[in-house]
Design an enzyme around this catalytic site. Structure first.
Site, PDB file in Angstrom:
ATOM      1  N   ALA A  12     -33.583  26.972  25.411  1.00 57.48           N
ATOM      2  CA  ALA A  12     -32.161  27.294  25.270  1.00 57.48           C
ATOM      3  C   ALA A  12     -31.928  28.793  25.399  1.00 57.48           C
ATOM      4  CB  ALA A  12     -31.659  26.795  23.918  1.00 57.48           C
ATOM      5  N   ARG A  18     -23.425  32.874  34.769  1.00 55.24           N
ATOM      6  CA  ARG A  18     -22.369  32.299  35.599  1.00 55.24           C
ATOM      7  C   ARG A  18     -21.326  31.522  34.803  1.00 55.24           C
ATOM      8  NH1 ARG A  18     -25.589  29.224  39.924  1.00 55.24           N
ATOM      9  NH2 ARG A  18     -27.338  29.654  38.539  1.00 55.24           N
ATOM     10  N   ALA A 366      11.805   9.707   6.391  1.00 58.92           N
ATOM     11  CA  ALA A 366      11.809  10.633   7.517  1.00 58.92           C
ATOM     12  C   ALA A 366      12.030  12.068   7.050  1.00 58.92           C
ATOM     13  CB  ALA A 366      12.915  10.240   8.484  1.00 58.92           C
TER      14      ALA A 366
HETATM   15  C1  UD1 Z   1     -36.318  24.555  36.885  1.00 62.31           C
HETATM   16  C2  UD1 Z   1     -37.639  23.933  37.317  1.00 62.31           C
HETATM   17  C3  UD1 Z   1     -37.388  23.055  38.550  1.00 62.31           C
HETATM   18  C4  UD1 Z   1     -36.367  22.005  38.214  1.00 62.31           C
HETATM   19  C5  UD1 Z   1     -35.093  22.641  37.697  1.00 62.31           C
HETATM   20  C6  UD1 Z   1     -34.165  21.570  37.168  1.00 62.31           C
HETATM   21  C7  UD1 Z   1     -39.397  25.526  36.756  1.00 62.31           C
HETATM   22  C8  UD1 Z   1     -40.265  26.606  37.250  1.00 62.31           C
HETATM   23  N1  UD1 Z   1     -38.556  25.005  37.641  1.00 62.31           N
HETATM   24  O1  UD1 Z   1     -35.889  25.406  37.930  1.00 62.31           O
HETATM   25  O2  UD1 Z   1     -38.594  22.425  38.940  1.00 62.31           O
HETATM   26  O3  UD1 Z   1     -36.100  21.201  39.361  1.00 62.31           O
HETATM   27  O4  UD1 Z   1     -35.371  23.526  36.607  1.00 62.31           O
HETATM   28  O5  UD1 Z   1     -32.939  22.122  36.819  1.00 62.31           O
HETATM   29  O6  UD1 Z   1     -39.481  25.154  35.603  1.00 62.31           O
HETATM   30  N2  UD1 Z   1     -35.664  29.331  30.738  1.00 62.31           N
HETATM   31  C9  UD1 Z   1     -36.043  30.035  29.619  1.00 62.31           C
HETATM   32  N3  UD1 Z   1     -36.810  31.139  29.757  1.00 62.31           N
HETATM   33  C10 UD1 Z   1     -37.247  31.571  30.965  1.00 62.31           C
HETATM   34  C11 UD1 Z   1     -36.847  30.856  32.103  1.00 62.31           C
HETATM   35  C12 UD1 Z   1     -36.076  29.736  31.942  1.00 62.31           C
HETATM   36  O7  UD1 Z   1     -35.676  29.663  28.499  1.00 62.31           O
HETATM   37  O8  UD1 Z   1     -37.964  32.580  30.996  1.00 62.31           O
HETATM   38  C13 UD1 Z   1     -34.838  28.136  30.574  1.00 62.31           C
HETATM   39  C14 UD1 Z   1     -33.455  28.317  31.211  1.00 62.31           C
HETATM   40  O9  UD1 Z   1     -32.521  28.777  30.265  1.00 62.31           O
HETATM   41  C15 UD1 Z   1     -33.120  26.916  31.659  1.00 62.31           C
HETATM   42  C16 UD1 Z   1     -34.464  26.294  31.965  1.00 62.31           C
HETATM   43  O10 UD1 Z   1     -35.429  27.064  31.276  1.00 62.31           O
HETATM   44  O11 UD1 Z   1     -32.517  26.172  30.641  1.00 62.31           O
HETATM   45  C17 UD1 Z   1     -34.783  26.279  33.451  1.00 62.31           C
HETATM   46  O12 UD1 Z   1     -34.801  27.584  33.973  1.00 62.31           O
HETATM   47  P1  UD1 Z   1     -34.139  27.943  35.356  1.00 62.31           P
HETATM   48  O13 UD1 Z   1     -34.351  29.367  35.620  1.00 62.31           O
HETATM   49  O14 UD1 Z   1     -32.770  27.404  35.427  1.00 62.31           O
HETATM   50  O15 UD1 Z   1     -35.096  27.127  36.359  1.00 62.31           O
HETATM   51  P2  UD1 Z   1     -34.717  26.505  37.737  1.00 62.31           P
HETATM   52  O16 UD1 Z   1     -34.939  27.511  38.790  1.00 62.31           O
HETATM   53  O17 UD1 Z   1     -33.413  25.833  37.680  1.00 62.31           O
END
Ligand code: UD1
Ligand code: MG
Length: 451
Positions: A12, A18, A366
């Site tokens: 989380a 965005r 009322a």
């Molecule tokens: C990730 C997955 C991808 C999947 C997609 C689904 C990885 C490397 N990739 O990609 O395979 O199809 O989600 O939506 O896992 N987050 C952290 N700390 C970090 C990085 C991320 O807490 O350092 C959390 C983000 O808040 C988010 C989730 O992990 O809730 C996913 O991270 P995000 O950067 O959105 O990964 P995607 O590129 O979407």
């Protein structure tokens, strides 16, 4: 149900740039419950589940929210955002004393169902070491692609590292993964960051596990269940899916919705059998409606309990603490807050009842107002059973109206009224015969200037 023990880590930490919001992304609500709450619910029903939530730095409101929604959960701060595997390792202290199953979920994927989570756990119970919840993506761009050979998941390839052939794969990673607890810490710790983004990808666990001869598989969910939220347009899309699920569930459980698409639910709305909901009704959080009640058009309910067979609205507003017994009637332009309404009592028109109790079978005329607030404190109005409160009465709290009392219309009452008494709190009427005629003559003369 599985007797296997469970740890879950909910990621989380996202800032959700965005969303263009001062609040962390996962605090935005669907069905009046923050997204993170939806994901926590999917885990909380497993007895004894140990929950870790990975939050970003400086998210005190999120930490407080988690403590409220899931009192046993621990928050772990991920100081730098170095990828999903790095995020999971922020909860290393949990992983050091593993349970049978480890689940990793994203808090910005709020529509995941209990059934989908159960499928991941079933695969672990059936002997898989790593399980990914996959889905067929209408547009796979940006998702990790699931490279399968038969039932084996060989690797998850992120968009940036995928070959052209891999990019053509439409079976994608939802982000929800399961691990056999005993191997999770070692496996996730072995993940490196030699990739296009320089991030520690949790998804690399699939390929690493295969190299270790472990069993890696995938189970499926529908795309709607694993929809992620990155902006407020996607938040609204998820809200719409959530609302249509709630409407469907209500109708299939015996509730009539005359115009389902116009009725808005909260995550915890409970409607009994044979409840009818007319068009354009909004259920805020914490509403229960008992069997056979009817909620008429354009009513707004929040933190309220409606007893069986009651008739509410049209245009009624029930605010937190409105507790209505069976067979009550609450009509148009009536607001009720922090008040109990006894069985069979009627409050039918243009009335404010706040910080009050109304006994069974009383009739509130009322325009009655309970004056509960003097700008500083709130005071109670207690109306007994079988009372009759005449129209346009002003009851200045604190005040008690005894059982069976009558209040004359137009009264302003500041003193208690004993049982079975009649209270009249208005000026005496005086009638001047013929005076109207004289007045008209005088006024007409003044206007025309003639005597
Ligand atoms: C990730 C997955 C991808 C999947 C997609 C689904 C990885 C490397 N990739 O990609 O395979 O199809 O989600 O939506 O896992 N987050 C952290 N700390 C970090 C990085 C991320 O807490 O350092 C959390 C983000 O808040 C988010 C989730 O992990 O809730 C996913 O991270 P995000 O950067 O959105 O990964 P995607 O590129 O979407
Ligand atoms: Mg994402």
């Amino acid at each position: 149900m599985s007797t296997r023990s469970l740890q879950a880590i909910v990621l989380a930490a996202g800032l959700g740039t965005r969303m263009r919001s001062a609040a962390p992304k996962v605090m935005h609500e669907i069905g009046n419950l923050p997204m993170v709450g939806h994901v926590l619910k999917r885990i909380q029903h497993y007895q004894g589940a140990e929950i870790g939530v990975v939050v970003g730095p400086q998210m005190p409101d999120l930490v407080k929210l988690v403590a409220r929604l899931a009192p046993g959960a621990q928050c772990h701060e991920q100081v730098e955002r170095l990828g999903t595997a790095h995020a999971v390792l922020a909860a290393r202290s949990l992983l050091e004393t593993p349970k049978d199953d480890l689940l990793v979920l994203f808090a910005d994927t709020p529509l995941v169902t209990d059934a989908a989570v159960a499928r991941v756990r079933e695969a672990l119970a059936a002997g898989a070491d790593v399980v990914v919840l996959g889905f067929e993506a209408a547009n796979p761009f940006g998702y990790g692609r699931l490279v399968m050979r038969g039932d084996t998941l060989l690797a998850i390839r992120e968009e940036k590292e995928a070959s052209e052939a891999e990019r053509a794969i439409t079976f994608c990673n939802s982000g929800i993964m399961g691990f056999r607890g005993a191997i999770a810490l070692e496996l996730i710790s072995a993940i490196g960051n030699a990739n296009a983004k320089g991030e520690y990808y949790l998804t690399d666990a699939a390929e690493l596990a295969n190299a270790r001869g472990l069993k890696v598989s995938a189970v499926s969910a529908s795309e709607d269940e694993v929809r992620g939220v990155n902006n407020r347009a996607q938040l609204a899309e998820c809200e719409a899916i959530f609302q249509s699920r709630m409407r469907q569930e209500a109708m299939l459980s015996g509730v009539t919705l005359q115009a389902p698409e116009t009725v808005f639910f909260s995550h915890d709305t409970v409607l009994g059998v044979d409840v009818t909901v007319e068009p354009n009704v909004v259920f805020g959080p914490g509403v229960t409606v008992e069997a056979g009640a009817r909620i008429r058009a354009f009513s707004h309910l929040e933190g309220a309990h409606v007893g069986a067979g009651s008739l509410i609205g049209p245009y009624a507003r029930l605010r937190p603490g409105a507790q209505l017994a069976a067979d009550t009637h609450v009509g148009n332009f009536v607001e009720i807050k922090n008040a109990t309404i006894g069985a069979g009592a009627k409050v039918n028109h243009l009335t404010y009842i706040g910080d009050a109790s109304i006994g069974a079978r009383s009739n509130i005329g009322a325009g009655t107002i309970t004056c509960n607030y003097d700008g500083y404190g709130k005071y109670r109005t207690d109306i007994g059973e079988g009372c009759f409160i005449g129209s346009n009465s002003t009851l200045v709290a604190p005040i008690r109206i005894g059982d069976g009392a009558y209040v004359a219309a137009g009264s302003t009452l500041t003193e208690p009224v004993p049982e079975d008494a009649l209270a009249i709190g208005r000026a005496h009427q005086s009638v001047k015969p013929e005076r109207a005629r004289d007045l008209r003559a005088r006024f007409a003369a003044r206007k025309t200037g003639k005597p």
